[in-house]
Design a protein around this motif. Structure first.
Motif, PDB file in Angstrom:
ATOM      1  N   SER A 112      24.236  52.843  52.517  1.00  0.00           N
ATOM      2  CA  SER A 112      23.372  51.993  51.710  1.00  0.00           C
ATOM      3  C   SER A 112      21.916  52.132  52.160  1.00  0.00           C
ATOM      4  CB  SER A 112      23.809  50.524  51.785  1.00  0.00           C
ATOM      5  OG  SER A 112      23.712  50.056  53.101  1.00  0.00           O
ATOM      6  N   LYS A 113      21.024  51.553  51.393  1.00  0.00           N
ATOM      7  CA  LYS A 113      19.605  51.650  51.730  1.00  0.00           C
ATOM      8  C   LYS A 113      19.286  50.811  52.970  1.00  0.00           C
ATOM      9  CE  LYS A 113      17.843  52.550  47.086  1.00  0.00           C
ATOM     10  NZ  LYS A 113      16.909  52.086  46.021  1.00  0.00           N
ATOM     11  N   ALA A 114      18.318  51.299  53.720  1.00  0.00           N
ATOM     12  CA  ALA A 114      17.923  50.577  54.926  1.00  0.00           C
ATOM     13  C   ALA A 114      17.144  49.313  54.564  1.00  0.00           C
ATOM     14  CB  ALA A 114      17.075  51.482  55.810  1.00  0.00           C
ATOM     15  N   THR A 115      17.223  48.351  55.452  1.00  0.00           N
ATOM     16  CA  THR A 115      16.445  47.117  55.316  1.00  0.00           C
ATOM     17  C   THR A 115      15.288  47.177  56.290  1.00  0.00           C
ATOM     18  OG1 THR A 115      18.424  45.866  54.747  1.00  0.00           O
ATOM     19  CG2 THR A 115      16.500  44.606  55.449  1.00  0.00           C
ATOM     20  N   TYR A 116      14.076  47.142  55.780  1.00  0.00           N
ATOM     21  CA  TYR A 116      12.886  47.293  56.609  1.00  0.00           C
ATOM     22  C   TYR A 116      12.320  45.931  56.993  1.00  0.00           C
ATOM     23  CZ  TYR A 116      12.893  52.241  55.423  1.00  0.00           C
ATOM     24  OH  TYR A 116      13.238  53.566  55.299  1.00  0.00           O
ATOM     25  N   GLU A 117      11.787  45.876  58.194  1.00  0.00           N
ATOM     26  CA  GLU A 117      11.108  44.663  58.656  1.00  0.00           C
ATOM     27  C   GLU A 117       9.738  44.556  57.973  1.00  0.00           C
ATOM     28  OE1 GLU A 117      12.519  42.241  60.905  1.00  0.00           O
ATOM     29  OE2 GLU A 117      14.192  43.446  60.132  1.00  0.00           O
ATOM     30  N   GLN A 118       9.260  43.344  57.943  1.00  0.00           N
ATOM     31  CA  GLN A 118       7.963  43.088  57.309  1.00  0.00           C
ATOM     32  C   GLN A 118       6.882  43.916  57.989  1.00  0.00           C
ATOM     33  OE1 GLN A 118       6.957  38.945  57.321  1.00  0.00           O
ATOM     34  NE2 GLN A 118       5.419  39.154  55.718  1.00  0.00           N
ATOM     35  N   GLY A 119       6.078  44.558  57.165  1.00  0.00           N
ATOM     36  CA  GLY A 119       4.969  45.349  57.695  1.00  0.00           C
ATOM     37  C   GLY A 119       5.309  46.804  57.955  1.00  0.00           C
ATOM     38  N   VAL A 120       6.556  47.191  57.833  1.00  0.00           N
ATOM     39  CA  VAL A 120       6.959  48.584  58.046  1.00  0.00           C
ATOM     40  C   VAL A 120       7.051  49.276  56.686  1.00  0.00           C
ATOM     41  CG1 VAL A 120       8.734  50.115  58.944  1.00  0.00           C
ATOM     42  CG2 VAL A 120       8.240  47.958  60.116  1.00  0.00           C
ATOM     43  N   GLU A 121       6.305  50.372  56.538  1.00  0.00           N
ATOM     44  CA  GLU A 121       6.251  51.065  55.249  1.00  0.00           C
ATOM     45  C   GLU A 121       7.494  51.923  55.049  1.00  0.00           C
ATOM     46  OE1 GLU A 121       1.795  52.169  56.423  1.00  0.00           O
ATOM     47  OE2 GLU A 121       2.369  52.967  54.464  1.00  0.00           O
ATOM     48  N   LYS A 122       8.291  51.580  54.051  1.00  0.00           N
ATOM     49  CA  LYS A 122       9.529  52.320  53.837  1.00  0.00           C
ATOM     50  C   LYS A 122       9.290  53.734  53.346  1.00  0.00           C
ATOM     51  CE  LYS A 122      10.297  50.457  49.202  1.00  0.00           C
ATOM     52  NZ  LYS A 122      11.251  49.722  48.318  1.00  0.00           N
ATOM     53  N   ASP A 123       8.158  53.975  52.682  1.00  0.00           N
ATOM     54  CA  ASP A 123       7.868  55.322  52.203  1.00  0.00           C
ATOM     55  C   ASP A 123       7.327  56.215  53.293  1.00  0.00           C
ATOM     56  OD1 ASP A 123       6.678  53.928  49.085  1.00  0.00           O
ATOM     57  OD2 ASP A 123       8.677  54.647  49.644  1.00  0.00           O
ATOM     58  N   LYS A 124       6.891  55.604  54.376  1.00  0.00           N
ATOM     59  CA  LYS A 124       6.379  56.390  55.495  1.00  0.00           C
ATOM     60  C   LYS A 124       7.491  56.673  56.515  1.00  0.00           C
ATOM     61  CE  LYS A 124       2.821  56.639  58.990  1.00  0.00           C
ATOM     62  NZ  LYS A 124       2.446  57.998  58.543  1.00  0.00           N
ATOM     63  N   PHE A 125       8.351  55.709  56.705  1.00  0.00           N
ATOM     64  CA  PHE A 125       9.444  55.842  57.661  1.00  0.00           C
ATOM     65  C   PHE A 125      10.757  55.880  56.881  1.00  0.00           C
ATOM     66  CE2 PHE A 125       6.838  55.368  61.350  1.00  0.00           C
ATOM     67  CZ  PHE A 125       5.829  54.483  61.003  1.00  0.00           C
ATOM     68  N   LEU A 126      11.188  57.102  56.563  1.00  0.00           N
ATOM     69  CA  LEU A 126      12.380  57.279  55.743  1.00  0.00           C
ATOM     70  C   LEU A 126      13.624  57.280  56.627  1.00  0.00           C
ATOM     71  CD1 LEU A 126      11.105  60.135  53.385  1.00  0.00           C
ATOM     72  CD2 LEU A 126      11.051  57.666  52.997  1.00  0.00           C
ATOM     73  N   ILE A 127      14.575  56.454  56.244  1.00  0.00           N
ATOM     74  CA  ILE A 127      15.798  56.338  57.025  1.00  0.00           C
ATOM     75  C   ILE A 127      16.986  56.712  56.163  1.00  0.00           C
ATOM     76  CG2 ILE A 127      17.354  54.707  58.174  1.00  0.00           C
ATOM     77  CD1 ILE A 127      14.819  53.223  59.114  1.00  0.00           C
ATOM     78  N   ASN A 128      17.841  57.558  56.729  1.00  0.00           N
ATOM     79  CA  ASN A 128      19.065  57.968  56.069  1.00  0.00           C
ATOM     80  C   ASN A 128      20.236  57.736  57.004  1.00  0.00           C
ATOM     81  OD1 ASN A 128      21.213  60.265  55.503  1.00  0.00           O
ATOM     82  ND2 ASN A 128      20.117  59.848  53.608  1.00  0.00           N
ATOM     83  N   HIS A 129      21.288  57.112  56.498  1.00  0.00           N
ATOM     84  CA  HIS A 129      22.472  56.825  57.318  1.00  0.00           C
ATOM     85  C   HIS A 129      23.681  57.337  56.538  1.00  0.00           C
ATOM     86  CE1 HIS A 129      24.471  53.602  60.121  1.00  0.00           C
ATOM     87  NE2 HIS A 129      25.133  54.734  60.111  1.00  0.00           N
ATOM     88  N   ALA A 130      23.861  58.657  56.589  1.00  0.00           N
ATOM     89  CA  ALA A 130      24.832  59.309  55.710  1.00  0.00           C
ATOM     90  C   ALA A 130      26.263  59.211  56.208  1.00  0.00           C
ATOM     91  CB  ALA A 130      24.449  60.775  55.534  1.00  0.00           C
ATOM     92  N   SER A 131      26.441  58.973  57.516  1.00  0.00           N
ATOM     93  CA  SER A 131      27.802  58.893  58.037  1.00  0.00           C
ATOM     94  C   SER A 131      27.865  57.796  59.091  1.00  0.00           C
ATOM     95  CB  SER A 131      28.215  60.229  58.645  1.00  0.00           C
ATOM     96  OG  SER A 131      27.608  60.411  59.911  1.00  0.00           O
TER      97      SER A 131
END
Lengths: 113, 112
Positions: free
Chosen positions: A54-73
């Motif tokens: 599923s999509k990551a949940t970002y903390e306030q102030g953290v840019e999701k487009d700058k810090f891309l997270i993938n959890h494929a397995s």
């Protein structure tokens, strides 16, 4: 105890490039992984919570487009720092959650020139 | 909001003496409280944890106490040794949350 590995352990890159950091749980399945950033002599700052599939949940102030997270397995999560700039230089640490306990990786030291 | 306060920020003790680090948390429904030790340049390592249904837990020279009424918990290290020198972080998991909220850290120095 549970083991989490992280790769690379350190990276130096030029401003504007992207850097990918891998986090693996070696002997357990981590449904949830966390990404932290730590500046010198400071506490662990949670950037995002990553759940497998599923999509990551970002903390306030953290840019999701700058810090891309993938959890494929259940054993692998990746953090990509896109268009890195000198202010992104820091110690990035992941952790995997096994039942209640979080086990941390060894960290990745990023230096952006 | 979710908050964990940790004191002191630095602590210096003589080898063989005891060290105590204290943390307070904001959410009375918090249910899990781990302590991590981080040596310079290395990963945080879990040294002990306690759940909200227990008041005290001990593992050799390390103990943790929890006071739910006062919303604080403490780490006790007895017979300190030079290798205990590190930064210690407390954390709390708030009810309904996956994440841990960390304290600011305590830099413990054991003087020989």
């Amino acid at each position: 105890g549970a083991v989490v590995s992280q790769h690379p352990s350190w990276v130096i890159c030029k401003s504007g490039t992207s850097v990918k950091i891998e986090c693996r749980s070696l002997d357990f399945q981590a449904t949830t992984m966390f990404w932290y950033r730590q500046f010198p002599k400071q506490s662990l700052m949670l950037m995002a919570t990553s759940n497998e599939g599923s999509k990551a949940t970002y903390e306030q102030g953290v840019e999701k487009d700058k810090f891309l997270i993938n959890h494929a397995s259940l054993t692998l999560s990746t953090l990509t720092v896109t268009s890195a700039h000198p202010e992104d230089s820091s110690f990035y640490i992941c952790s995997g959650q096994g039942q209640e306990t979080q086990y941390f990786g060894p960290g990745t030291r990023l230096l952006v020139l | 909001g979710e908050n964990v306060e940790q004191h002191p920020s630095t602590l210096s003790v003589q080898e063989g003496d005891s060290a105590v680090i204290k943390c307070t948390y904001s959410d009375s429904a918090s249910n899990y409280f781990p302590w991590y030790k981080q040596e310079l340049g290395k990963r945080p390592q879990l040294i002990i944890d306690i759940r909200s249904n227990v008041g005290e837990k001990k593992d050799q020279r390390i103990a943790v106490t929890l006071n739910k009424t006062a919303k604080h918990f403490s780490l006790h290290i007895t017979e300190t040794q030079p290798e205990d020198s590190a930064v210690y972080f407390c954390a709390a998991r708030f009810q309904g949350a996956q994440k841990l909220v960390f304290g600011q850290g305590t830099r413990l120095t054991i003087n020989p």
